[in-house]
Design a protein around this motif. Structure first.
Motif, PDB file in Angstrom:
ATOM      1  N   THR A  94       0.915  -1.106   0.002  1.00 24.01           N
ATOM      2  CA  THR A  94      -0.213  -0.072  -0.022  1.00 24.01           C
ATOM      3  C   THR A  94       0.901   1.049  -0.054  1.00 24.01           C
ATOM      4  N   VAL A  95       0.757   2.116  -1.040  1.00 23.02           N
ATOM      5  CA  VAL A  95       1.316   3.308  -1.154  1.00 23.02           C
ATOM      6  C   VAL A  95       0.696   4.520  -0.962  1.00 23.02           C
ATOM      7  N   THR A  96       0.695   5.570  -0.335  1.00 23.84           N
ATOM      8  CA  THR A  96       0.059   6.849  -0.451  1.00 23.84           C
ATOM      9  C   THR A  96       0.894   8.009  -1.131  1.00 23.84           C
ATOM     10  N   THR A  97       0.522   8.493  -2.142  1.00 17.68           N
ATOM     11  CA  THR A  97       1.312   9.335  -3.092  1.00 17.68           C
ATOM     12  C   THR A  97       0.819  10.554  -3.010  1.00 17.68           C
ATOM     13  N   THR A  98       1.606  11.643  -2.702  1.00 19.74           N
ATOM     14  CA  THR A  98       1.080  13.126  -2.728  1.00 19.74           C
ATOM     15  C   THR A  98       1.829  13.649  -3.919  1.00 19.74           C
ATOM     16  N   LEU A  99       0.889  14.267  -4.569  1.00 19.04           N
ATOM     17  CA  LEU A  99       1.331  14.963  -5.848  1.00 19.04           C
ATOM     18  C   LEU A  99       0.500  16.226  -6.251  1.00 19.04           C
ATOM     19  N   ALA A 100       1.387  17.174  -6.922  1.00 19.00           N
ATOM     20  CA  ALA A 100       0.948  18.370  -7.352  1.00 19.00           C
ATOM     21  C   ALA A 100       0.692  18.537  -8.936  1.00 19.00           C
ATOM     22  N   VAL A 101      -0.723  18.969  -9.502  1.00 22.40           N
ATOM     23  CA  VAL A 101      -0.790  18.713 -10.810  1.00 22.40           C
ATOM     24  C   VAL A 101      -1.125  20.020 -11.389  1.00 22.40           C
ATOM     25  N   ASN A 102      -0.548  20.834 -12.481  1.00 19.65           N
ATOM     26  CA  ASN A 102      -0.609  22.101 -12.771  1.00 19.65           C
ATOM     27  C   ASN A 102      -1.351  21.906 -14.181  1.00 19.65           C
ATOM     28  N   TYR A 103      -2.435  22.645 -14.450  1.00 18.33           N
ATOM     29  CA  TYR A 103      -3.570  22.307 -15.409  1.00 18.33           C
ATOM     30  C   TYR A 103      -3.895  23.820 -16.103  1.00 18.33           C
ATOM     31  N   HIS A 104      -4.554  23.656 -17.274  1.00 22.25           N
ATOM     32  CA  HIS A 104      -5.245  25.088 -17.636  1.00 22.25           C
ATOM     33  C   HIS A 104      -6.265  24.412 -18.513  1.00 22.25           C
TER      34      HIS A 104
ATOM     35  N   ALA B  40       7.303  -1.529  -4.606  1.00 22.87           N
ATOM     36  CA  ALA B  40       7.337  -0.622  -4.001  1.00 22.87           C
ATOM     37  C   ALA B  40       8.780   0.049  -3.899  1.00 22.87           C
ATOM     38  N   GLU B  41       9.970  -0.965  -4.082  1.00 26.86           N
ATOM     39  CA  GLU B  41      11.338  -0.229  -4.167  1.00 26.86           C
ATOM     40  C   GLU B  41      11.521   0.636  -5.375  1.00 26.86           C
ATOM     41  N   GLU B  42      11.001   0.140  -6.364  1.00 35.90           N
ATOM     42  CA  GLU B  42      11.038   0.649  -7.675  1.00 35.90           C
ATOM     43  C   GLU B  42      10.396   2.241  -7.745  1.00 35.90           C
ATOM     44  N   LEU B  43       9.376   2.144  -7.128  1.00 41.79           N
ATOM     45  CA  LEU B  43       8.801   3.542  -7.109  1.00 41.79           C
ATOM     46  C   LEU B  43       9.383   4.503  -6.467  1.00 41.79           C
ATOM     47  N   ILE B  44      10.429   4.264  -5.320  1.00 43.25           N
ATOM     48  CA  ILE B  44      11.454   5.114  -4.797  1.00 43.25           C
ATOM     49  C   ILE B  44      12.653   5.415  -5.794  1.00 43.25           C
ATOM     50  N   SER B  45      13.074   4.080  -6.371  1.00 45.56           N
ATOM     51  CA  SER B  45      14.390   4.294  -7.101  1.00 45.56           C
ATOM     52  C   SER B  45      14.218   4.912  -8.545  1.00 45.56           C
ATOM     53  N   LYS B  46      12.737   4.824  -9.174  1.00 46.69           N
ATOM     54  CA  LYS B  46      12.557   5.248 -10.456  1.00 46.69           C
ATOM     55  C   LYS B  46      11.590   6.131 -10.305  1.00 46.69           C
ATOM     56  N   ARG B  47      11.583   7.208  -9.498  1.00 46.28           N
ATOM     57  CA  ARG B  47      10.532   8.290  -9.309  1.00 46.28           C
ATOM     58  C   ARG B  47      10.123   9.130 -10.538  1.00 46.28           C
TER      59      ARG B  47
ATOM     60  N   ILE C 224       3.279  17.742 -13.422  1.00 42.97           N
ATOM     61  CA  ILE C 224       2.893  17.189 -12.248  1.00 42.97           C
ATOM     62  C   ILE C 224       4.544  17.031 -11.400  1.00 42.97           C
ATOM     63  N   ASN C 225       4.278  16.880 -10.282  1.00 46.20           N
ATOM     64  CA  ASN C 225       5.242  16.642  -9.342  1.00 46.20           C
ATOM     65  C   ASN C 225       4.817  15.973  -8.025  1.00 46.20           C
ATOM     66  N   ILE C 226       5.711  14.840  -8.092  1.00 52.38           N
ATOM     67  CA  ILE C 226       5.266  13.732  -7.071  1.00 52.38           C
ATOM     68  C   ILE C 226       6.335  14.333  -5.816  1.00 52.38           C
ATOM     69  N   THR C 227       5.396  14.604  -4.831  1.00 48.20           N
ATOM     70  CA  THR C 227       6.538  15.171  -3.762  1.00 48.20           C
ATOM     71  C   THR C 227       6.659  14.278  -2.672  1.00 48.20           C
ATOM     72  N   GLU C 228       5.823  13.063  -2.707  1.00 50.88           N
ATOM     73  CA  GLU C 228       6.153  12.210  -1.553  1.00 50.88           C
ATOM     74  C   GLU C 228       5.361  10.638  -1.727  1.00 50.88           C
ATOM     75  N   PHE C 229       6.034   9.590  -1.390  1.00 52.06           N
ATOM     76  CA  PHE C 229       5.662   8.133  -1.584  1.00 52.06           C
ATOM     77  C   PHE C 229       5.683   7.918   0.239  1.00 52.06           C
TER      78      PHE C 229
END
Length: 274
Positions: free
Chosen positions: A95-105, A144-151, A176-181
């Motif tokens: 289980t992974v909780t991802t925090t991300l910011a998205v810019n769009y128009h 899960a490890e690849e999510l960290i190493s291949k962000r 988009i910017n993934i700020t945290e896993f």
């Protein structure tokens, strides 16, 4: 003394003309005001004619419209930001909780279609669900490890999938910017234990390599010494032995004081006694 003048009542026809003229002026002013609209910077104007969306989209500036028939709805087309925290599962079912910011128009040229098909609640109806679906689809392809190493790779794939989904509704993805896993406590402990084991294994390997190198150095030194002894033996001949004996006797003669030693080992320093 002059007699007071009699006040004449206003002429009804004159009053009626004045009221009618005032009404006409007010109507003209209202019509003039209702005939023009201003679209502010960073917006586009969606034209509604008796409630129906018109194909023409108004750019920034002053525009003419049909009074009481057409209404202009201003919609912002500046870059907007959506931040969200999504819970998904990795390929190895972590289980992974991802925090991300998205810019769009919003696409200004087709914003009338967005209003007609989606309405003003486009973020809740389109943007947020698309972010969640795209993120879950991509994170399921990695452990899960690849999510960290291949962000960076994960971020690029999420951007690609999300851009495709948003474009269906005339929404343009900027970045988009993934700020945290975030992972579970059990997974974090497992990662920590694995790192400790890898460090210990690396230390053991380095120690083994050092011992191996030292052993090889000792063998090399021993081989060099053995080779030197072998070469020395090859150079020793009978003539060399006799020459060394003569040299030793000559040195003994130079040091002899003329007296024989009280005890000898069977030979004088320069006379070979049989």
């Amino acid at each position: 003394m002059s007699e007071p003048r009699a006040v004449r009542p206003p002429n009804p026809s004159t009053v009626s003309k004045g009221i009618i003229g005032l009404v006409i002026v007010v109507l003209v002013a209202v019509l003039a005001i209702q005939s023009f609209t201003i679209v502010q910077a960073g917006h586009r104007g969606v034209v509604l004619q008796l409630g129906a969306v018109q194909p023409k989209v108004l750019e920034e500036g002053l525009h003419f419209k049909i009074p009481f028939i057409q209404t202009v709805l201003p919609i912002e087309v500046r870059v907007q930001k959506a931040e969200s925290s999504q819970v998904s599962a990795s390929r190895d079912l972590q289980t992974v909780t991802t925090t991300l910011a998205v810019n769009y128009h919003l696409d200004g040229a087709t914003i009338n279609n967005l209003y007609q098909n989606v309405g003003m609640e486009y973020r809740a109806r389109i943007v947020d669900p698309a972010i969640g679906e795209s993120l879950k689809a991509v994170t399921a392809q990695y452990t899960a490890e690849e999510l960290i190493s291949k962000r960076s790779e994960v971020s690029a794939k999420v951007k690609e999938v999300l851009a495709t989904k948003l474009s269906l509704y005339n929404v343009v993805l900027d970045d988009i910017n993934i700020t945290e896993f975030k992972f579970s406590e059990e997974f974090n402990r497992a990662i920590e234990q694995k790192q400790i084991a890898e460090q210990q294994a690396l230390k053991s390997k380095l120690d083994l390599d050092r011992i191996k190198i030292e052993k090889e150095q000792e063998i090399t030194r021993a081989q060099a010494q053995a080779e030197a002894l072998r070469l020395q033996k090859q150079e020793v001949t009978q003539e060399l032995i006799e020459l060394r004996q003569i040299e030793a006797q000559l040195k003994a003669i130079e040091k002899w004081d003329g007296k024989l030693p009280n005890v000898t080992g069977g030979a004088t320093p320069f006379i070979n006694v049989q």
